[in-house]
Design a protein around this motif. Sequence first.
Motif, PDB file in Angstrom:
ATOM      1  N   ALA A  90     -74.925  33.162  50.662  1.00 53.49           N
ATOM      2  CA  ALA A  90     -74.940  33.364  51.927  1.00 53.49           C
ATOM      3  C   ALA A  90     -73.828  32.773  52.980  1.00 53.49           C
ATOM      4  N   VAL A  91     -72.980  32.077  52.409  1.00 56.23           N
ATOM      5  CA  VAL A  91     -71.777  31.339  53.262  1.00 56.23           C
ATOM      6  C   VAL A  91     -70.336  31.821  52.606  1.00 56.23           C
ATOM      7  N   GLY A  92     -69.534  31.191  53.318  1.00 54.96           N
ATOM      8  CA  GLY A  92     -68.280  31.707  52.876  1.00 54.96           C
ATOM      9  C   GLY A  92     -67.472  32.713  53.411  1.00 54.96           C
ATOM     10  N   ASP A  93     -66.092  33.069  53.425  1.00 52.13           N
ATOM     11  CA  ASP A  93     -65.382  34.122  54.047  1.00 52.13           C
ATOM     12  C   ASP A  93     -65.852  35.257  53.053  1.00 52.13           C
ATOM     13  N   ALA A  94     -65.601  36.464  53.670  1.00 50.24           N
ATOM     14  CA  ALA A  94     -65.825  37.693  52.963  1.00 50.24           C
ATOM     15  C   ALA A  94     -65.143  37.880  51.869  1.00 50.24           C
ATOM     16  N   GLU A  95     -63.859  37.577  51.821  1.00 47.74           N
ATOM     17  CA  GLU A  95     -62.931  37.625  50.901  1.00 47.74           C
ATOM     18  C   GLU A  95     -63.676  36.972  49.540  1.00 47.74           C
ATOM     19  N   PHE A  96     -64.068  35.735  49.680  1.00 48.91           N
ATOM     20  CA  PHE A  96     -64.296  34.845  48.790  1.00 48.91           C
ATOM     21  C   PHE A  96     -65.660  35.355  48.151  1.00 48.91           C
TER      22      PHE A  96
END
Lengths: 391, 282
Positions: A180-186
């Motif tokens: 649920a966390v982190g940037d979209a790319e990752f």
Amino acid sequence: MKPILEVHHLAKKYKIKHLSGGYLSLRERMLTAFKPGNGKAEDFWAVNDVSFEVQAGESIAIIGHNGAGKSTLLKILSKITPPTKGKIITRGRMASLLEVGTGFHPELTGRENIFFNGSLLGMKRKEIEAKFDEIIDFAGVEKFLDTPLKHYSSGMQLRLAFSVAAFLEPEILVIDEVLAVGDAEFQKKCLGKMEDVSKSGRTILFVSHDLAAVEKLCPKTILLKDGKIHMADDTGKVINHYLHTKLKASVSRELTTGLRLIEFHLGSDRIVSNATIPFDIVLEHDGDRPVINEFCIIIYTLRGFRVAILDLRNYANQFEYIENRVRITGSIVKLNLVEGEYTASLHYGINFTVGEASDLASISVSDDCNTSVRKYQPQYRGVMELDFKVN
Amino acid sequence: MISNLTQAQEQQEFVVDADKRRLFDFQEIWHYKELFYFFTWRDIKIKYKQTALGFLWAILQPLLMMVIFTFFFGRALNVPSQNLPYPVFVFSGLLLWNTFSTGLTNSANSMINNAQIIKKIYFPRLVIPVSSILVAVFDFMMAFVLFIPILIFYQQPVAFSALWSWPLAILVTLTATLGPGTLLAALNVKYRDFRYVIPFLVQVLFFLTPVIYPVSMLKYPVLQYVIVLSPMYAAIELFRYPLTGAELNSTFILLSLASSVIILFAGLLYFKRTEDFFADFA
């Protein structure tokens, strides 16, 4: 072949103390020892008689509303807390990921944290050494390996944390809402990694609110409700049922004296971007026919950002007035929302009372998958994708 | 590939059963042996990160304490020291005492300090207090490096044939630390009151253990028996044995050993009994 994981009549009881804080103080304990009955605790079954089996190579998702017992179940499966009743049999190495970056220490360098965290997750030192290059490559932090973690950006910390976890190779992997966390790319990278894991014949137990990810990763889903298994079936069926019950959740509430909202439906089983979405609202009133001055459905993102409005003010004369009920039906012609979770509220001005009834329905929009171009991640697209034409 | 995998699964079957609680599973603890290393390693790293003097602190502390005690007790108060130069006497005592007191304090707070980890990952919880004691052993080794030049400086004769008692003394120190360490670690999770008890307890024990004075200084035999019940009595006496050459009082040593073994069992049992619920309380 025996299942890789067997869960038999698992139950976990917590005692809820209404007065005490998080932990016991000795004084409190001594006081209650002398005054029996005073410190009576209420029993609460967070998980109640849950049984299921998982075959090797099968991936299962666990979904449910907040407080349904998902986290407690995962904690028991991960052996962090013991069950009050029941039995678990696992056949194979199990690793659980209830959080990424557990044990990360700001004073330690990236390299040091990789070793400590990896070891906590159950990797042998040799394994970590062997996969070290892959881990830093996946995280993309090779330049900062010998920098203390406290100088990392939060995104970098997260990437590092997930990378260590991504290289675990257990036969059973238990994952809590860590994506649920982190940037979209990752996030995309992580999902891809998890898909690889499940395709390589290993078992994933996945708890998530991200129904799209659940559908992608797990063919089967367990729906928990009040600590019990409410439904366990193919993911598509369970998700449909889940969304349906979510919408059917009781909305009955009083809008103004003598006037209640008794039904609020928006959409059907599954809502897909750009589809036509029916709505059905029923009010119940005592006495005279109410005077409706304002009446709007408002759609919010989960973060409370106002996204769209359905202004029904001018249609009050088209509402159905039957006995002591008012019924409003219709449909949103085209819901061009980007996939994600939204909620609907009702803004109203009736009989000189103005107000808003919020969170009447949650709207889980999935992608319609009907463009030839690969779509950007929802984060990049915003909340609405516009129709257009090029001349 | 897949068949290999399934074979491996058939071999290891792990059962969690609410009705059957096991005592220590040594096989499992052995399986997690690397974690002892990693926890100790992490704690040592963190302890000396961003300190200008780094590991030197492990040496400076006992050295300064030795100077202070020598000045007040050795010189001013003329406390007897079993025929050793007072600095040698007090340093040999402090070496082990510091290991005990640091180890005890570390391990008593260890479960709370690692609460975030305990709530998220399973491993045998005993790893945590044991590793925090091993950190104190690291400090001991640092300080021990200084002990040798001190012995040479004071031209202290050492009975080499009696040097077996040094490793034994360290072993006894570990036993004496682990018992109250695990007991307090478990109690501290449940009742945070113990956070305030620990420094006080260490202080009291310091005066009840013959670190800065010899047991023989006590005039009343009853008092001597009380003092030797301190778990650290045996360790310190054994450690000084190759230096003093004086006959060991085997009754006293055995009493002290018995005391630390009893506390060890009590500590481990209580720790084990509450271990499962640490995640709920921490």
